[in-house]
Design a protein around this motif. Structure first.
Motif, PDB file in Angstrom:
ATOM      1  N   HIS A 195      38.121  49.780  37.233  1.00 47.78           N
ATOM      2  CA  HIS A 195      38.557  50.120  38.593  1.00 47.78           C
ATOM      3  C   HIS A 195      39.304  48.945  39.177  1.00 47.78           C
ATOM      4  O   HIS A 195      39.015  47.803  38.863  1.00 47.78           O
ATOM      5  CB  HIS A 195      37.352  50.423  39.504  1.00 47.78           C
ATOM      6  N   LYS A 196      40.253  49.245  40.075  1.00 44.12           N
ATOM      7  CA  LYS A 196      40.951  48.186  40.795  1.00 44.12           C
ATOM      8  C   LYS A 196      41.289  48.676  42.192  1.00 44.12           C
ATOM      9  O   LYS A 196      41.856  49.755  42.358  1.00 44.12           O
ATOM     10  CB  LYS A 196      42.242  47.800  40.054  1.00 44.12           C
ATOM     11  N   SER A 197      40.893  47.862  43.168  1.00 45.78           N
ATOM     12  CA  SER A 197      41.245  48.188  44.553  1.00 45.78           C
ATOM     13  C   SER A 197      41.991  47.010  45.163  1.00 45.78           C
ATOM     14  O   SER A 197      41.670  45.858  44.904  1.00 45.78           O
ATOM     15  CB  SER A 197      39.981  48.438  45.380  1.00 45.78           C
ATOM     16  N   PHE A 198      43.000  47.341  45.963  1.00 44.76           N
ATOM     17  CA  PHE A 198      43.633  46.321  46.818  1.00 44.76           C
ATOM     18  C   PHE A 198      43.204  46.670  48.236  1.00 44.76           C
ATOM     19  O   PHE A 198      43.749  47.596  48.826  1.00 44.76           O
ATOM     20  CB  PHE A 198      45.154  46.370  46.714  1.00 44.76           C
ATOM     21  N   LYS A 210      40.982  54.192  39.017  1.00 46.12           N
ATOM     22  CA  LYS A 210      39.715  54.878  39.314  1.00 46.12           C
ATOM     23  C   LYS A 210      38.964  55.199  38.032  1.00 46.12           C
ATOM     24  O   LYS A 210      38.679  56.361  37.744  1.00 46.12           O
ATOM     25  CB  LYS A 210      40.002  56.167  40.097  1.00 46.12           C
ATOM     26  N   GLY A 211      38.701  54.164  37.253  1.00 46.49           N
ATOM     27  CA  GLY A 211      37.909  54.390  36.049  1.00 46.49           C
ATOM     28  C   GLY A 211      38.779  54.698  34.848  1.00 46.49           C
ATOM     29  O   GLY A 211      38.976  55.858  34.499  1.00 46.49           O
ATOM     30  N   LYS A 249      42.734  40.868  39.090  1.00 46.36           N
ATOM     31  CA  LYS A 249      41.312  40.938  38.763  1.00 46.36           C
ATOM     32  C   LYS A 249      40.842  42.377  38.885  1.00 46.36           C
ATOM     33  O   LYS A 249      41.161  43.031  39.882  1.00 46.36           O
ATOM     34  CB  LYS A 249      40.523  40.092  39.772  1.00 46.36           C
ATOM     35  N   ILE A 250      40.075  42.837  37.910  1.00 50.47           N
ATOM     36  CA  ILE A 250      39.561  44.197  38.040  1.00 50.47           C
ATOM     37  C   ILE A 250      38.364  44.190  38.996  1.00 50.47           C
ATOM     38  O   ILE A 250      37.666  43.183  39.151  1.00 50.47           O
ATOM     39  CB  ILE A 250      39.176  44.813  36.670  1.00 50.47           C
ATOM     40  N   SER A 251      38.139  45.320  39.666  1.00 46.64           N
ATOM     41  CA  SER A 251      37.074  45.399  40.671  1.00 46.64           C
ATOM     42  C   SER A 251      35.774  45.877  40.054  1.00 46.64           C
ATOM     43  O   SER A 251      34.697  45.547  40.540  1.00 46.64           O
ATOM     44  CB  SER A 251      37.468  46.356  41.794  1.00 46.64           C
ATOM     45  N   GLY A 262      38.862  37.397  31.653  1.00 47.76           N
ATOM     46  CA  GLY A 262      38.630  36.736  32.937  1.00 47.76           C
ATOM     47  C   GLY A 262      37.188  36.360  33.218  1.00 47.76           C
ATOM     48  O   GLY A 262      36.912  35.701  34.207  1.00 47.76           O
ATOM     49  N   TYR A 263      36.266  36.782  32.360  1.00 45.19           N
ATOM     50  CA  TYR A 263      34.854  36.489  32.615  1.00 45.19           C
ATOM     51  C   TYR A 263      34.154  36.090  31.324  1.00 45.19           C
ATOM     52  O   TYR A 263      34.646  36.321  30.227  1.00 45.19           O
ATOM     53  CB  TYR A 263      34.143  37.720  33.202  1.00 45.19           C
TER      54      TYR A 263
END
Lengths: 266, 309
Positions: A24-27, A34-35, A68-70, A82-83
C-alpha cells in the motif's frame, strides 16, 4: 547488437527478483496503491500498463525506495526494500544502506534526468566512479562500450542539451547499465519522445531483454509489451485488475475495465 | 542512395538583398542631446566647486592609498570566502530534514540579517567585554590580544555575508530539478555525493550572478571596517585628509579605486559564469572582448546589425 550480457549481474537465486505482498502507498489522504501482490521472475520482462494515476509509476518508484511504502512487504532479490527485519520488528535502513540497495537496481525515467553539466560519457562514468570507487580508466572503458552498444559511440563528448530525446534516453539507459544492475526499472521511457524517436529506444530495450536482463517496464507501448513482454499487469485505481501473458491480456482481456482501457489505447 | 524527394537546385545567383531605408529614430538623437546637456551641466558644477582636482592623480598611486586598496581587496576576498563556505553549510543545514540543524540555521540567518553589519563589527571588536579570556584548551590568551582589527573585520563582514549567501545558495539548490536528485539516488549515490556532484554544480549557474553582486557589495561594505581600525581604503583616505585637509579629494581618490576594483571583478564574474554555463546552452555567449569587437563594428556602421543572432 547483442552483447550487453556481460554487464548483467546474475540473480543470486531462482527466487523471484521482485516480490510484492500487499503493498500500500498513501500520500497524505490520497490512497495510491491499495494492496499490490505480484512476483517478477529473473530474466523476465514485466510490463505494467494502466491509465495515468493508476499507481503504476508509484509502484515502480517503491521498488528502489524512491517512495516509502505505507504497508505490506516488498522484496528485491530476497531482500526487504528499505527495511531490515529482526524477529517481528522492522528497522528503517540508514541512508547509506538504502543507497547500497539501489546500486543493483537501474532506473530509467520518463524525462531522462541526465546530468546536464556532464557529457554523455561523464554521465555514464559518474556512478561507477563515485559509488563503486572504480578507477576512471575502467569506468571510461565500460562507458565507451555501453555507449557503443546503444549506438552513441560517436556522441560521447556531447552534452545532453546537444542530443535528441531518443539519444538522451539511450544515454540514460547506458548510465543505468554502467552500475551492472540485476534489475532495470523503466518508467514510461518513451512517453516524452517524438514518435519517430520511440523506436530507437525500444530497440535498445529489446536487446537488453534478449540478453536476459530482468526488466519492469511501465509503458503505453502495447506493441512492445506484446512482442517483448513475458508478463503483463493491468493496473487501475491502485489495484492489479488483470495479469497474465501479454498476448492473452492484450488480445483477450477478461475484465471490463481492461477492455475499456485497451479499446482506447490500441 | 536514391532520393525521390525533389530538391530545388541551389541557386547559382543569390537573391537580391532587400535595400530598404531603415526606420529613423529621431527620438534617440533628442535623448542623446538631453543626456549630453545634463552631463555638461553636472561637469560644470563640479569643476566650479571648491575642490582641488590637481592633487587627486598624485594620491591615487600614493603609498598609503595603495596599501588601503590592498587591504580592502584582501579583507573583502577573505570575508567573501568565509561567507560563501559558511553560506553553503547554512543553506544545507536550513534544508536538512534534521529539525535541530534547520532551526539553528534559521536563527543564524534571522540574527545576522536582522542586525546592522556596523553593529556586528563593533561587537566583534569589543568581544572582550563578553569573553575577556579566550580559552580553546590548547590555546589561551587575552581576547584583546586575539581580536585584532583584521579578525574583527573578517568575522564581522564574513559572518554577516554568510547569512545572505545561504539564502542565495538555497535558492540555487532549489532551482535544480528534482529529477536530478532522483536520478542520482537511483544510481546509488548518497545525499552528500548527490549534492556535491550533481546539485551544486548546477545550482552554481543560479548562485554565481547574485554572488558577484554580493562581492561587489562587499568591496564597498568593507569600508565599514574602518570603525574597527582596519586600515582599508576609507580609513587610509581619512587618515590622509585629517592632515592634508583635502577631505573630499581623498574620497574621490577612494572612489576611483572602488570603481577600478568593481570593474575588474565584474569581468572575473563574467568568466566564472561562462564556466558554469557548460552544457546549459548549445553555444556559449560571447566574451566581453568578442562583444567589444562586435559593438565597435556596429558603431562603424552606426545601425543595428542586420544579422539576427
Amino acid at each position: 547488437m547483442s552483447g550487453l550480457a556481460k554487464d548483467i549481474t546474475p540473480p543470486s537465486s531462482g527466487a523471484p527478483m521482485v516480490k510484492a505482498e500487499g503493498v500500500h502507498k498513501s500520500f497524505g489522504l490520497a490512497h495510491i496503491l491499495k494492496g499490490i501482490d505480484l512476483e517478477v521472475l529473473p530474466r523476465e520482462v514485466f510490463c505494467l500498463i494502466g491509465p495515468s494515476g493508476s499507481g503504476k509509476s508509484t509502484f515502480l518508484r517503491c521498488i528502489n525506495h524512491l517512495e516509502k511504502i505505507s504497508a505490506g512487504r516488498l522484496y528485491v532479490d530476497g531482500h526487504l526494500v528499505g527495511y531490515r527485519q529482526h524477529g517481528d520488528k522492522l528497522y528503517e535502513l540508514k541512508e547509506k544502506e538504502v543507497a547500497a540497495q539501489r546500486r543493483d537496481i537501474g532506473m530509467v525515467f520518463q524525462r531522462f534526468n541526465l546530468f546536464p553539466h556532464m557529457t554523455a560519457l561523464e554521465n555514464v562514468m559518474e556512478a561507477p566512479v563515485q559509488v563503486k570507487r572504480e578507477s576512471k580508466a575502467v569506468a571510461r572503458e565500460r562507458a565507451q562500450r555501453l555507449l557503443d552498444r546503444v549506438g552513441l559511440g560517436d556522441r560521447t563528448g556531447h552534452y545532453p542539451a546537444q542530443l535528441s530525446g531518443g539519444q538522451q534516453q539511450r544515454v540514460a539507459i547506458a548510465r543505468a547499465l554502467a552500475m551492472q544492475p540485476k534489475l532495470m526499472l523503466f518508467d514510461e521511457p518513451t512517453s516524452a519522445l517524438d514518435p519517430e524517436l520511440v523506436g530507437e529506444v525500444l530497440d535498445v530495450m529489446r536487446d537488453l531483454a534478449e540478453d536476459g536482463m530482468t526488466m519492469i517496464v511501465v509503458t503505453h507501448e502495447m506493441g512492445f509489451a506484446r512482442e517483448v513482454g513475458d508478463s503483463l499487469v493491468f493496473m487501475d485505481d491502485g489495484v492489479v485488475v488483470e495479469s497474465g501473458h501479454p498476448r492473452d491480456v492484450l488480445t483477450n482481456p477478461q475484465h471490463d475495465r481492461t477492455k475499456s482501457f485497451l479499446s482506447k489505447v490500441l | 542512395m536514391t532520393d525521390t524527394v525533389d530538391k530545388t537546385p541551389a541557386p547559382s545567383v543569390p537573391p537580391e538583398q532587400i535595400k530598404a531605408i531603415p526606420v529613423r529614430h529621431y527620438g534617440r538623437w533628442v535623448a542623446a542631446a538631453v543626456v549630453i546637456a545634463i552631463l555638461v551641466l553636472i561637469g560644470m558644477a563640479f569643476s566650479n566647486a571648491d575642490i582641488n582636482y590637481g592633487i587627486i592623480p598624485d594620491y591615487v598611486t600614493d603609498g598609503t592609498i595603495l596599501s588601503g586598496a590592498w587591504h580592502t581587496l584582501y579583507i573583502s576576498v577573505l570575508a567573501m570566502v568565509l561567507g560563501l563556505v559558511l553560506g553553503v553549510i547554512l543553506a544545507i543545514m536550513r534544508m536538512s530534514s534534521n529539525p535541530v540543524t534547520s532551526t539553528v540555521a534559521w536563527f543564524y540567518i534571522w540574527f545576522f540579517r536582522g542586525t546592522p553589519v556596523l553593529v556586528q563589527l563593533l561587537l566583534w571588536y569589543n568581544i572582550a567585554l563578553v569573553f575577556p579570556i579566550l580559552n580553546l584548551g590548547f590555546y589561551k590568551d587575552e581576547m584583546n590580544q586575539v581580536m585584532t582589527p583584521f579578525l574583527a573585520a573578517l568575522l564581522g563582514l564574513g559572518l554577516n555575508e554568510a547569512a545572505y549567501m545561504s539564502e542565495i545558495v538555497r535558492a540555487g539548490i532549489q532551482s535544480v530539478d528534482e529529477g536530478q536528485t532522483e536520478a542520482s539516488h537511483a544510481l546509488g549515490m548518497t545525499q552528500p555525493q548527490t549534492l556535491r556532484r550533481v546539485i551544486l554544480p548546477q545550482a552554481m549557474r543560479v548562485i554565481v550572478p547574485p554572488t558577484g553582486n554580493e562581492y561587489i557589495n562587499m568591496l564597498k561594505t568593507s569600508s565599514l571596517a574602518s570603525v574597527v581600525q582596519f586600515p582599508e581604503l576609507i580609513k587610509r583616505a581619512t587618515d590622509i585628509s585629517s592632515t592634508s585637509l583635502a577631505v573630499v579629494e581623498m574620497y574621490f581618490v577612494a572612489c576611483i579605486w572602488y570603481l577600478f576594483l568593481t570593474t575588474i571583478f565584474s569581468i572575473v564574474q563574467y568568466y566564472i559564469e561562462r564556466h558554469y554555463a557548460r552544457g546549459s546552452s548549445r553555444s556559449l555567449p560571447p566574451t566581453p572582448l568578442q562583444r567589444l569587437r562586435k559593438n565597435l563594428s556596429r558603431w562603424g556602421s552606426f545601425r543595428r546589425p542586420e544579422v539576427a543572432r
